[in-house]
Motif scaffolding. Structure first.
Motif, PDB file in Angstrom:
ATOM      1  N   HIS A  73       0.844  -1.186   0.000  1.00 12.06           N
ATOM      2  CA  HIS A  73       0.000   0.000   0.000  1.00 12.06           C
ATOM      3  C   HIS A  73       0.887   1.246   0.000  1.00 12.06           C
ATOM      4  O   HIS A  73       1.907   1.300   0.677  1.00 12.06           O
ATOM      5  N   GLY A  74       0.479   2.223  -0.801  1.00 10.24           N
ATOM      6  CA  GLY A  74       1.234   3.464  -0.886  1.00 10.24           C
ATOM      7  C   GLY A  74       2.300   3.475  -1.952  1.00 10.24           C
ATOM      8  O   GLY A  74       2.977   4.498  -2.146  1.00 10.24           O
ATOM      9  N   CYS A  75       2.456   2.357  -2.676  1.00 14.11           N
ATOM     10  CA  CYS A  75       3.454   2.324  -3.741  1.00 14.11           C
ATOM     11  C   CYS A  75       3.047   3.310  -4.847  1.00 14.11           C
ATOM     12  O   CYS A  75       1.924   3.259  -5.359  1.00 14.11           O
ATOM     13  N   PRO A  76       3.926   4.234  -5.245  1.00 15.69           N
ATOM     14  CA  PRO A  76       3.574   5.234  -6.258  1.00 15.69           C
ATOM     15  C   PRO A  76       3.240   4.579  -7.598  1.00 15.69           C
ATOM     16  O   PRO A  76       3.839   3.552  -7.963  1.00 15.69           O
ATOM     17  N   THR A  99      -8.682  -0.611  -2.693  1.00 17.92           N
ATOM     18  CA  THR A  99      -8.748   0.827  -2.406  1.00 17.92           C
ATOM     19  C   THR A  99      -9.013   1.642  -3.668  1.00 17.92           C
ATOM     20  O   THR A  99      -9.386   2.815  -3.581  1.00 17.92           O
ATOM     21  N   ASP A 105      -9.455   6.618   5.715  1.00 18.85           N
ATOM     22  CA  ASP A 105      -9.260   6.818   4.279  1.00 18.85           C
ATOM     23  C   ASP A 105      -7.801   6.980   3.864  1.00 18.85           C
ATOM     24  O   ASP A 105      -7.525   7.291   2.701  1.00 18.85           O
ATOM     25  N   HIS A 106      -6.847   6.734   4.790  1.00 21.91           N
ATOM     26  CA  HIS A 106      -5.472   7.085   4.413  1.00 21.91           C
ATOM     27  C   HIS A 106      -4.917   6.166   3.327  1.00 21.91           C
ATOM     28  O   HIS A 106      -4.196   6.617   2.441  1.00 21.91           O
ATOM     29  N   HIS A 107      -5.258   4.877   3.360  1.00 22.74           N
ATOM     30  CA  HIS A 107      -4.808   3.989   2.275  1.00 22.74           C
ATOM     31  C   HIS A 107      -5.450   4.390   0.949  1.00 22.74           C
ATOM     32  O   HIS A 107      -4.816   4.320  -0.115  1.00 22.74           O
ATOM     33  N   GLN A 128      -6.267   7.284  -0.013  1.00 25.01           N
ATOM     34  CA  GLN A 128      -5.635   8.493  -0.540  1.00 25.01           C
ATOM     35  C   GLN A 128      -4.222   8.229  -1.046  1.00 25.01           C
ATOM     36  O   GLN A 128      -3.781   8.844  -2.029  1.00 25.01           O
ATOM     37  N   ASN A 129      -3.506   7.302  -0.379  1.00 24.54           N
ATOM     38  CA  ASN A 129      -2.097   7.073  -0.715  1.00 24.54           C
ATOM     39  C   ASN A 129      -1.881   6.031  -1.800  1.00 24.54           C
ATOM     40  O   ASN A 129      -0.833   5.997  -2.438  1.00 24.54           O
ATOM     41  N   ASP A 130      -2.869   5.147  -1.991  1.00 28.92           N
ATOM     42  CA  ASP A 130      -2.721   4.081  -2.981  1.00 28.92           C
ATOM     43  C   ASP A 130      -2.973   4.599  -4.393  1.00 28.92           C
ATOM     44  O   ASP A 130      -3.436   5.723  -4.599  1.00 28.92           O
ATOM     45  N   GLN A 155      -4.696   5.487  -7.649  1.00 27.18           N
ATOM     46  CA  GLN A 155      -6.044   5.983  -7.893  1.00 27.18           C
ATOM     47  C   GLN A 155      -6.593   5.417  -9.200  1.00 27.18           C
ATOM     48  O   GLN A 155      -5.854   5.163 -10.152  1.00 27.18           O
TER      49      GLN A 155
END
Length: 1018
Positions: free
Chosen positions: A219-222, A248, A271-273, A275-277, A279
């Motif tokens: 999770h959060g990988c650009p 997500t 909602d942080h995942h 927002q960071n995952d 889109q």
């Protein structure tokens, strides 16, 4: 014990598989009857190969060791998503234990394989060889009919590292690796093991194990990093590539709304995942670019849906702060994500699917054009790998051609929409509660029927279910009546807690135990009664029972059956207690009640009806009653506090009694509110709908329907009758035809997951109501007890011995509602039986006989049980429900089925010191303490800690505290054994006689393992 598993050496792996097959007709616990054998030539074209079916285990616990992959293949898997590898591995990888919880929806806290990357590589190559051998030797299908798909993560630098690069290149061509040579040389040196495999076949096994890969990212990988990795895998490695996507992508609002709607409102996430995952708006063009790149290279590109869903660990379900959800609750998210992506590409997108697929939806997923389909959570449940056979057969029947021809977007949209209301995925479809029993698992003879133990009267449920299934109704009735004087009543009105303990609840739905009991009653009563002999009442003492409800009737039944002089007194004009006077006719017929009362009367109990309710214990003593049993029932109305209130609130018992006897006297108006949410509230609501003039009935409850205490069946029946549920409302006042209610919301879950309601400040709902019926819990008339000198505690409960239920007065006992508050029917029966047992013991009249043995064809029974394992079935007619019963008291083996690694083994032992011929041995070396066996063991125990353990070496033995054994000397047959805190060395002679001070049952288990399962010993 260590939580570090080790692979089985290839030579032992092969010997284990072939020797187990010869001795047990199974391989790694998969019985040959559960082998999936390809029955036609239909295959699917994927990655330039022919795939026999698009099913298999997902990257996870079922693809981490060679034996896991083998077991999955035997049962029907043909597409194997190997467990993810990353640069952080082995002892450097922090994995909290236990790491899996799959009791209902699944959770885990693991990332990737716990092995080192080289060790994981070895497991995959070993499995590759064995699958080729078994496909050919056993005729299960083509040795070219299955595919391995590697899985890597989590960033480009790690994937490009020498360690991961060697892994990828090794699976592309394993021919130069040591493990390849080891496996090949063993097979060539042991051709005598095989009948159909020869040298040419072994030499032709392809060294290209994988030419496809699935990318898993954190999770959060650009998005640019994801695309760089995928491009690298396509261009530099030349691999067909899937990119795993996270749910997500759907957005926080959709996920929160969907899970709340389906009953998973207790899941905590923000909602942080989201927002960071990655889109959705970025994902679609990225996927398009990668599709084009793959096409240019002559490769396949697709997406893997979906990753697990992160939620907060709120109640210590697993160690840590965040866990990853999977299974049936993930399905509505994943299938909707599949629809959205497929729609974005007009169906031209390959999707590899994993997210709550099971036997109830897998053929529909495939029919929409989505494949391959991989699974984890469903095969972590009872049946385990055996579930794959049914799934494979369903996919084979749904075959629609070899090529991927795009996704049917319209069909997928329909599937996505229906997922939100599909009963298999709604939380409330599973009864609230735990299957765990408050017992520790014994070292031996642990097989147990949770339904029987969970029943207050210990009904022999599997026995009578089988008898009903076989049409032996008189015998089934005899088994029931041995412990239960009210078969018709319990077959109709019992709250059936047995069903919340049923192993079938972890398959689909519990066995219809109550309905099958009613069948036994209806079809077996006449023949049973015709052969019944009235007992001779000849006791030198008398017993008085006050109250003719279930507890009192049971006391009279059991004592009368043993020849005791019993008189049952009741202030009502009919016997039967609340069941007789309160239960509506649409719930139970008078004829059914009368049959049970006839059974009780046939045991010789006498009745005094219409007596003064203000009983006197002294007067009964003067009549010569030596023992007295108080079973007075909960007739005191519960109070609903409404202020102001300008008209009478109707008590539920008064209402239902009037409804039963003189319904014409009821005038409720058009609109009725029933306050409460138990079974009595459902009875009242359904009865009110049948009262002349009533148009609308609302059940008002301060929580949501999910938390209503009424049985799920009763809720469904109320809804079917047109009753409406007004949830999250707490009544405050009733004035001028308006029931004002405080609006509520659910607070944070407590330790059990239950969410308490809290008021919403300044929010009310006004309901137009003509009558209010209060079903808020009844009490007992304690004044009757205190007036007779019976002591109460500070909270107003009767002081009674916790074991005997004897009150503060000698020989005066209490049971049923009078003891517990409103009790269930079977709790009352259990109290009556307890009283009867104590009276018999005190009078030296022997034990209370509760046995009614039945004989079965044991071999047929065992064969049929084996076929039921792993087979999901929808309920049928009540008389056939025995066909769904797994007969856990005969064969349990749940811990063996749910262990992905095969670390729990069923061993056959024939010895007079053991009651069951199947015993469980735990294998320390291949266990990683995932905790899955603990989740499903019916005992309040963890088999990986609490079952008798076989150790591979001295170091493991010394590191652990498990009771267990270690082979020290093969020639001398010498073992080191630990039981509790004591360790001893014992030897066996050639006849299996043990020389050493250990229990005979333990010695028999060790010897059977050594003699018949020697392949388990390293």
């Amino acid at each position: 014990m260590s939580d570090r598993m080790t692979g089985i050496p290839f030579a032992q792996l092969m010997r284990w598989a072939f020797k187990e097959r010869a001795a047990e007709d199974s391989i790694f616990g998969v019985a040959s009857a559960k082998f999936f054998r390809k029955s036609n030539q239909n295959t699917l074209a994927l990655f330039g190969a022919e795939l026999e079916n698009p099913l298999g285990p997902a990257a996870g616990p079922h693809t981490q060791l060679a034996q896991n992959i083998i077991a999955a293949y035997l049962a029907g898997g043909r597409f194997f998503e190997l467990k993810t590898v990353q640069i952080l591995d082995g002892a450097d990888l922090p994995v909290a234990k236990p790491c899996i919880l799959a009791q209902d929806e699944g959770y885990n806290v693991e990332w990737s394989t716990e092995l080192t990357v080289p060790d994981a590589f070895n497991e995959y190559v070993k499995a590759w060889f064995v699958l080729h051998i078994l496909a050919e030797e056993l005729g299960l299908g083509s040795s070219r009919g299955f595919l391995f798909n590697m899985s890597v993560g989590y960033d480009l630098a790690g994937i490009q590292s020498p360690k991961i690069n060697a892994f990828i290149e090794g699976l592309k061509d394993a021919s130069r690796t040591p493990i390849w040579r080891e496996c090949r040389e063993f097979l060539l040196g042991n051709l005598g093991m095989f009948e159909r495999v020869d040298r040419a076949f072994i030499e032709a096994i392809p060294a290209r194990v994988c030419d496809s890969i699935t990318l898993s990212t954190l999770h959060g990988c650009p998005p640019e990093e994801i695309e760089r990795i995928a491009r690298y895998l396509l261009t530099e490695k030349g691999l067909h590539t899937y990119v795993k996507c996270n749910p997500t992508l759907l957005g926080y609002d959709f996920a929160r709304r969907t899970l709340d709607q389906m009953g998973y409102d207790y899941l905590v996430f923000d909602d942080h995942h989201f927002q960071n995952d990655l889109q959705f708006a970025d994902a679609v063009p990225m996927i398009g670019r990668l599709k084009n790149l793959a096409a240019e290279r002559g490769l396949i590109f697709g997406v893997k849906l979906s990753n697990t869903f992160p939620v907060r660990i709120a109640n210590q379900e697993l160690p840590g702060e965040e866990m990853y959800m999977s299974g049936r609750s993930l399905y509505p998210l994943t299938i909707n994500l599949a629809y959205r992506l497929a729609e974005a590409f007009a169906g031209d997108l390959r999707i590899s699917y994993s997210g709550g697929a099971d036997s109830f939806n897998i053929d529909r997923i495939y029919a929409a054009g989505i494949w391959p389909i991989t699974l984890a959570t469903t095969i972590l449940k009872p049946g385990g790998y055996l579930r794959l056979q049914q799934l494979a057969e369903r996919l084979e029947a749904a075959y629609h051609g070899p090529e991927f021809n795009g996704i049917d977007v319209a069909r997928l949209r329909s599937l996505a929409e229906s997922a939100l209301t599909d009963s298999h995925h709604l939380k409330e479809s599973r009864e609230v509660g735990t299957r765990k029993l408050a017992k520790d698992v014994p070292l031996t003879d642990c097989f147990i029927a949770p339904c029987t133990v969970g029943c207050p009267i210990g009904q022999d449920v599997p026995e009578y279910l089988r008898l009903v299934q076989e049409g032996r109704y008189r015998e089934a009735f005899a088994v029931i009546a041995a412990k239960n004087p009210l078969p018709f009543i319990t077959g109709t009105l019992c709250n059936h807690r047995c069903m919340t303990k049923c192993t079938r609840i972890d398959y689909e739905t519990p066995v219809g135990i109550r309905a099958a009991k009613l069948v036994a009653a209806e079809r077996g009563f006449a023949e049973y009664s015709a052969g019944l002999k009235r007992p001779v009442i000849d006791s030198p003492f008398k017993v008085a029972v006050i109250g003719a409800g279930p507890a009192g009737l049971a006391a009279g039944y059991f004592l009368g059956r043993q020849g005791v002089d019993v008189t049952i007194l009741d202030r009502k004009d009919k016997i039967g207690g609340i069941i007789q006077h309160i239960a509506p006719g649409f719930r139970i017929s008078q004829a059914a009640i009368d049959h049970d009362l006839e059974l009780v009367r046939s045991m010789g109990a006498k009745f005094r009806l219409g007596v003064d309710g203000n009983f006197s214990l002294a007067a009964l003593r003067n009549e010569g009653f030596k023992y007295i049993f108080l079973a007075i029932g909960a007739w005191k109305p519960g109070r609903l506090k409404l202020a102001p209130c300008d008209r009478e609130v109707i008590n539920v018992l008064d209402f239902l009694e009037t409804f039963n006897k003189t319904p014409q006297n009821l005038a409720l108006g058009k609109n009725v509110a029933v306050v409460g949410a138990g079974n009595s509230a459902m009875d009242a609501a359904r009865a009110a709908k049948r009262v002349a003039g009533v148009e609308n009935v609302d059940v008002v409850y301060r929580r949501t329907r999910q938390y209503m205490p009424a049985d799920r069946d009763e809720l469904r029946l109320a809804l079917a009758d047109g009753v409406q549920f007004k949830e999250l409302l707490a009544p405050l006042s009733f004035q001028n035809g308006v029931l004002r209610c405080q609006r509520m919301e659910l607070g944070a879950p407590d330790g059990s997951g239950r969410r308490s309601p809290v008021p919403v400040p300044g929010a009310w709902d006004d309901l137009a109501v003509d009558s209010v019926i209060a079903a808020v819990g009844e009490g007992i008339e304690t004044e009757l007890l205190t007036d007779n000198g019976i002591g109460l505690d500070a909270e107003g409960r009767v002081q009674a011995d916790p074991e005997t239920h004897e009150t503060s007065l000698a020989n005066v006992f209490i049971g049923g509602d009078a003891l517990r508050g409103p009790a269930t029917i079977v709790e009352g029966i259990a109290d009556g039986a307890r009283f009867a047992r104590i009276v018999l013991e005190r009078e030296n009249l022997g034990a209370l006989d509760l046995a009614a043995p039945a004989s079965f064809d044991t071999e047929r029974q065992l064969s049929e049980i084996k076929l039921k394992k792993g087979l999901l079935q929808t309920p049928g007619q009540p008389e056939s429900e025995g066909g769904r019963c797994l007969e856990c008291d005969t064969v349990c083996n749940l811990c063996t089925e749910v262990c992905p690694n095969r670390a729990n083994i069923a061993v056959r032992v024939h010895h007079e010191a053991l009651h069951n011929r199947n015993q469980i041995v735990h294998l320390d070396a291949i266990c990683n303490e995932c905790g899955n066996c603990e989740a499903f063991c019916p005992y309040d125990s963890a088999p990986y800690r609490d079952k008798f353990t076989l150790y591979a070496n001295q170091a493991d033995f010394e590191e652990s505290r498990n009771a267990g054994f270690l082979l020290l000397d093969e020639e001398a047959r010498r073992f080191r054994v630990r039981l509790g805190e004591q360790t001893a060395d014992v030897t066996f002679d050639s006849a299996g006689r043990c020389h050493g001070a250990i229990p005979a049952a333990i010695a028999a288990l060790i010897w059977a393992t050594y003699q018949d399962y020697h392949y388990l010993l390293r």
